[in-house]
Design an enzyme around this catalytic site. Structure first.
Site, short mmCIF file in Angstrom:
data_model
loop_
_atom_site.label_atom_id
_atom_site.label_comp_id
_atom_site.label_asym_id
_atom_site.label_seq_id
_atom_site.Cartn_x
_atom_site.Cartn_y
_atom_site.Cartn_z
N ARG A 181 -5.35 10.69 27.58
CA ARG A 181 -6.61 10.53 26.86
C ARG A 181 -6.61 9.35 25.89
NH1 ARG A 181 -10.20 14.13 27.73
NH2 ARG A 181 -11.34 13.62 25.83
N LEU A 182 -5.76 8.39 26.13
CA LEU A 182 -5.73 7.17 25.32
C LEU A 182 -6.59 6.12 26.03
CD1 LEU A 182 -1.97 7.12 24.29
CD2 LEU A 182 -3.94 7.98 23.00
#
Length: 204
Positions: A181-182
């Site tokens: 989720r970066l």
């Protein structure tokens, strides 16, 4: 150990050019309907509604779609002429969001696009009272038969309640999926149409 290398950096300071680049990749990679987008509108009560529509044109002035102006979205846009659009290209793990004011296209634009549609689609625009209650499928097909008889040739006029809209964005956001989720997110904003764009990276 985390990877600090960006997956995506804007390739241009013009968001429409960036969109053009991504859309070209989406057309090559998506199974179908790379031009499909979620359209979110709200009426005077402020309650949002969303549905999938197809983008039919875009340039630096905005994104264009067509519909029955008496449909739910058309009625909502009549009282609250602002909307949001979302493209999600699953194969590329990307999405693009547009937000801004919505205005009708010109009659000439609507005529040109309507005339480019298949005849049965033009008949369907007359036959469907979009978003209104329908007793059964047979009733719809009877309406199709009726208008097919009324307009037996290729010349099918555009209904007065069928036209297009152009969303002229003040905000365009690009999102590219990242591991854990970066994600990479960039938003282009401007104060008014015709004003220069500024760009800002966002936390995912």
């Amino acid at each position: 150990m985390s990877d600090d290398k960006a997956i995506f950096e804007p390739q241009t300071d013009d968001p429409f050019e960036q969109f053009r680049l991504w859309f070209a990749e989406a057309e090559a990679s998506e199974v179908n309907d790379a031009n499909a987008m979620t359209l979110a509108t709200a009426g005077s009560d402020g309650r949002p509604s969303a549905r999938i529509v197809l983008m039919k044109d875009y340039d630096e002035s905005g994104v264009v779609f067509y519909t029955n102006t008496e449909s739910q979205k058309g009625l909502q846009l009549a009282v609250n002429p602002f909307a949001a659009l979302l493209f999600h290209w699953k194969s590329l793990r990307r999405q693009v969001r547009f937000e801004g004011a919505v205005t009708p296209v010109t009659a000439a634009e609507a005529d040109d696009y309507y005339d480019s549609r298949p005849r049965n689609s033009r008949i369907g625009a007359w036959a469907s009272q979009q978003s209104r209650p329908l007793a059964d499928r047979a009733t719809l097909m009877q309406s199709v038969e009726r208008f097919s008889g009324e307009y037996p040739g290729e010349a099918v006029p555009r209904p007065p309640y069928w036209s297009g809209y152009r969303l002229s964005p003040l905000r365009i956001e690009f999102w590219h999926d990242g591991a854990f989720r970066l994600h990479d997110r960039f938003v282009f904003t401007r104060q008014a149409e015709g004003q220069p764009w500024s760009v800002q990276r966002l936390y995912p």
